[in-house]
Design a protein around this motif. Structure first.
Motif, PDB file in Angstrom:
ATOM      1  N   THR A   1       5.799   7.064  -9.002  1.00  0.00           N
ATOM      2  CA  THR A   1       5.441   8.273  -9.744  1.00  0.00           C
ATOM      3  C   THR A   1       6.714   9.054 -10.062  1.00  0.00           C
ATOM      4  OG1 THR A   1       3.321   8.418  -8.594  1.00  0.00           O
ATOM      5  CG2 THR A   1       4.110  10.416  -9.684  1.00  0.00           C
TER       6      THR A   1
ATOM      7  N   ALA B   1      10.007  -1.465 -10.554  1.00  0.00           N
ATOM      8  CA  ALA B   1       8.560  -1.389 -10.375  1.00  0.00           C
ATOM      9  C   ALA B   1       7.828  -2.038 -11.553  1.00  0.00           C
ATOM     10  CB  ALA B   1       8.127   0.057 -10.218  1.00  0.00           C
TER      11      ALA B   1
ATOM     12  N   GLN C   1       0.810  -1.217   0.000  1.00  0.00           N
ATOM     13  CA  GLN C   1       0.000   0.000   0.000  1.00  0.00           C
ATOM     14  C   GLN C   1       0.846   1.272   0.000  1.00  0.00           C
ATOM     15  OE1 GLN C   1      -3.334  -0.125  -0.457  1.00  0.00           O
ATOM     16  NE2 GLN C   1      -2.893  -2.311  -0.673  1.00  0.00           N
TER      17      GLN C   1
ATOM     18  N   ASP D   1       4.027   1.136  -6.765  1.00  0.00           N
ATOM     19  CA  ASP D   1       3.388   2.398  -7.134  1.00  0.00           C
ATOM     20  C   ASP D   1       4.475   3.465  -7.205  1.00  0.00           C
ATOM     21  OD1 ASP D   1       1.970   4.727  -7.387  1.00  0.00           O
ATOM     22  OD2 ASP D   1       0.509   4.264  -5.829  1.00  0.00           O
TER      23      ASP D   1
ATOM     24  N   ALA E   1       3.902   3.953  -1.474  1.00  0.00           N
ATOM     25  CA  ALA E   1       4.149   4.583  -2.769  1.00  0.00           C
ATOM     26  C   ALA E   1       5.555   5.162  -2.805  1.00  0.00           C
ATOM     27  CB  ALA E   1       3.119   5.679  -3.037  1.00  0.00           C
TER      28      ALA E   1
ATOM     29  N   ARG F   1      -4.095   7.855   1.142  1.00  0.00           N
ATOM     30  CA  ARG F   1      -4.137   6.770   0.159  1.00  0.00           C
ATOM     31  C   ARG F   1      -2.989   5.795   0.367  1.00  0.00           C
ATOM     32  NH1 ARG F   1      -4.658  11.255  -3.130  1.00  0.00           N
ATOM     33  NH2 ARG F   1      -2.652  10.846  -4.127  1.00  0.00           N
ATOM     34  N   ARG F   2      -1.932   6.248   1.013  1.00  0.00           N
ATOM     35  CA  ARG F   2      -0.768   5.399   1.227  1.00  0.00           C
ATOM     36  C   ARG F   2      -0.272   5.582   2.660  1.00  0.00           C
ATOM     37  NH1 ARG F   2      -2.547   3.845  -2.751  1.00  0.00           N
ATOM     38  NH2 ARG F   2      -1.607   3.525  -4.798  1.00  0.00           N
TER      39      ARG F   2
END
Length: 229
Positions: A76, A68, A49, A74, A51, A96-97
């Motif tokens: 970005t 990844a 969960q 996750d 990021a 969210r994380r």
């Protein structure tokens, strides 16, 4: 995970396999190898969960993207450290994380971010579950809210994974942020060879097994590339 307390053969084999996966993908893309330990050590310690936001385009942070793609995560991309920090802060505050890692190469790029974190009566980063990862030397302002600062060799996947696990434990009890410094490996130091030699010494690997793990990694990367053609 620390090699001082010998890891199991299965744990080390998984790290070795993941590094070889990243290496074979990097070779297909004609990218310089040698940064697999940072990418694999970091992503293997983050939870499903969590990021990661990577700023910059060099070395280890590019390998993070390859890792990844191969075994999930996750991740970005950000154009610069300031953008990476803003993205991570939004993720952390949005719930969210649980943990958000921010990666930036070199000793300088996060300096301005750290200065901004300490501005105002309430530090902007107070208690946010953010792990900053950066290359080389570690420097933070005296008034920085950074909770934990660790430094590891960039060619030692077990050291990277162990340090990230330690700092994540701090972040999970609502302290933070934390900082991890990744020291640039000396020329000729190969993270795959380092872990393989350790496993040889501890009777967890032989040459035939290493060749088999590498063949499997190469085959998996070929399969990934075929799916994306």
């Amino acid at each position: 995970m620390s090699h001082h307390a010998t890891a199991t053969a299965a744990q080390r084999t998984d790290l070795l396999h993941r590094m070889l996966l990243v290496r074979r993908l990097e070779e297909h893309r004609a990218i310089r190898t040698g940064d697999e330990a940072v990418a694999v050590g970091l992503l293997s310690a983050l939870g499903p969960q969590d990021a990661l936001v990577a700023a910059g385009h060099g070395g280890a942070w590019r390998a993070v993207g390859a890792a990844a793609q191969l075994f999930g995560g996750d991740v970005t991309a950000a154009h610069n450290p300031a953008e990476a920090w803003e993205t991570a802060r939004a993720m952390a505050r949005g719930g969210r994380r649980r943990i958000v890692a921010v990666c930036a190469p070199g000793p300088g790029p996060l300096a301005g971010v750290f200065a901004g974190l300490s501005a105002g009566p309430v530090p902007a980063a107070a208690c946010l579950p953010v792990l900053f990862c950066r290359g080389d030397r570690l420097e933070t302002p005296d008034c920085s809210p950074i909770a934990t600062v660790l430094s590891v060799a960039g060619d030692d996947v077990e050291a990277v994974a162990g340090a990230v696990t330690t700092e994540i434990s701090t972040l999970r009890v609502a302290a933070g942020p934390c900082l991890l410094g990744v020291r640039t490996p000396r020329p000729g130091h190969d993270p795959v060879a380092l872990l393989a030699a350790r496993m040889h010494t501890d009777h967890q690997l032989d040459d035939n097994a290493l060749r088999a793990i590498d063949r499997d990694a190469a085959a998996q990367v070929e399969a990934v590339l075929r799916r994306h053609r």
